[in-house]
Design a protein around this motif. Structure first.
Motif, PDB file in Angstrom:
ATOM      1  N   GLU A 151     -49.599 -19.803 -45.847  1.00 50.99           N
ATOM      2  CA  GLU A 151     -49.082 -18.800 -44.927  1.00 50.99           C
ATOM      3  C   GLU A 151     -48.747 -17.499 -45.662  1.00 50.99           C
ATOM      4  O   GLU A 151     -48.999 -16.405 -45.158  1.00 50.99           O
ATOM      5  CB  GLU A 151     -47.851 -19.325 -44.197  1.00 50.99           C
TER       6      GLU A 151
ATOM      7  N   ASN B 268     -50.198 -13.843 -44.849  1.00 51.17           N
ATOM      8  CA  ASN B 268     -49.320 -12.694 -44.602  1.00 51.17           C
ATOM      9  C   ASN B 268     -49.665 -11.530 -45.520  1.00 51.17           C
ATOM     10  O   ASN B 268     -49.646 -10.381 -45.106  1.00 51.17           O
ATOM     11  CB  ASN B 268     -47.850 -13.083 -44.782  1.00 51.17           C
TER      12      ASN B 268
ATOM     13  N   GLU C 143     -50.881  -7.946 -44.197  1.00 52.98           N
ATOM     14  CA  GLU C 143     -50.094  -6.761 -44.559  1.00 52.98           C
ATOM     15  C   GLU C 143     -50.958  -5.721 -45.261  1.00 52.98           C
ATOM     16  O   GLU C 143     -50.823  -4.520 -45.022  1.00 52.98           O
ATOM     17  CB  GLU C 143     -48.901  -7.168 -45.429  1.00 52.98           C
TER      18      GLU C 143
END
Length: 145
Positions: free
Chosen positions: A2, A6, A10
């Motif tokens: 995860e 992310n 981002e």
């Protein structure tokens, strides 16, 4: 896993923010996305040789490049934008068609590939690959003066 996803998401968001800031000619946002020690290289020379066309070192030089780009263009619009993120979010690539105008309103359509290396949410190394022939045909002074 995860955390990796992310980081990728981002980096894609930051890359879109940087491209969007160029389209809006928003120097403050461009500056906020640059590390103090950032560099920008234009690797495709106007001579066809292997030396870089230009290299900008440090935030102020990179911002100088951006100011100049904002001055010589009227509209900046990227079309067909495709962003890829690699290396767990540390690198991003942009492929796009430029649908720009010059400051005096003439069309300027080039093709671009950008690469950005990111550290701490800011770009530390960028490269802009655009066709130097297209650039020269549009922005070089005419023979008639």
């Amino acid at each position: 896993m995860e955390t990796l996803l992310n980081g990728v998401a981002e980096t894609e968001r930051r890359t879109r923010a940087l491209i969007g800031a160029f389209e809006r000619k928003d120097l403050a946002v461009v500056s906020a996305l640059l590390a103090d020690d950032s560099t920008l290289t234009l690797p495709l020379s106007f001579s066809g040789r292997t030396e870089d066309a230009a290299r900008f070192t440090g935030r102020e030089e990179v911002l100088g490049y951006a100011r100049n780009a904002f001055t010589i263009t009227g509209r900046i619009r990227f079309a067909n934008v495709r962003i890829s993120v690699a290396d767990g979010g540390r690198t991003s690539f942009v492929r796009a068609d430029g649908d720009f105008t010059t400051a005096d309103g003439r069309p300027y359509r080039n093709v671009y590939v950008y690469s950005f290396e990111w550290r701490g949410g800011r770009t530390v190394d960028g490269a802009e690959y655009g066709n130097p022939v297209t650039f020269s045909a549009t922005f070089a002074p005419s023979e008639s003066g």
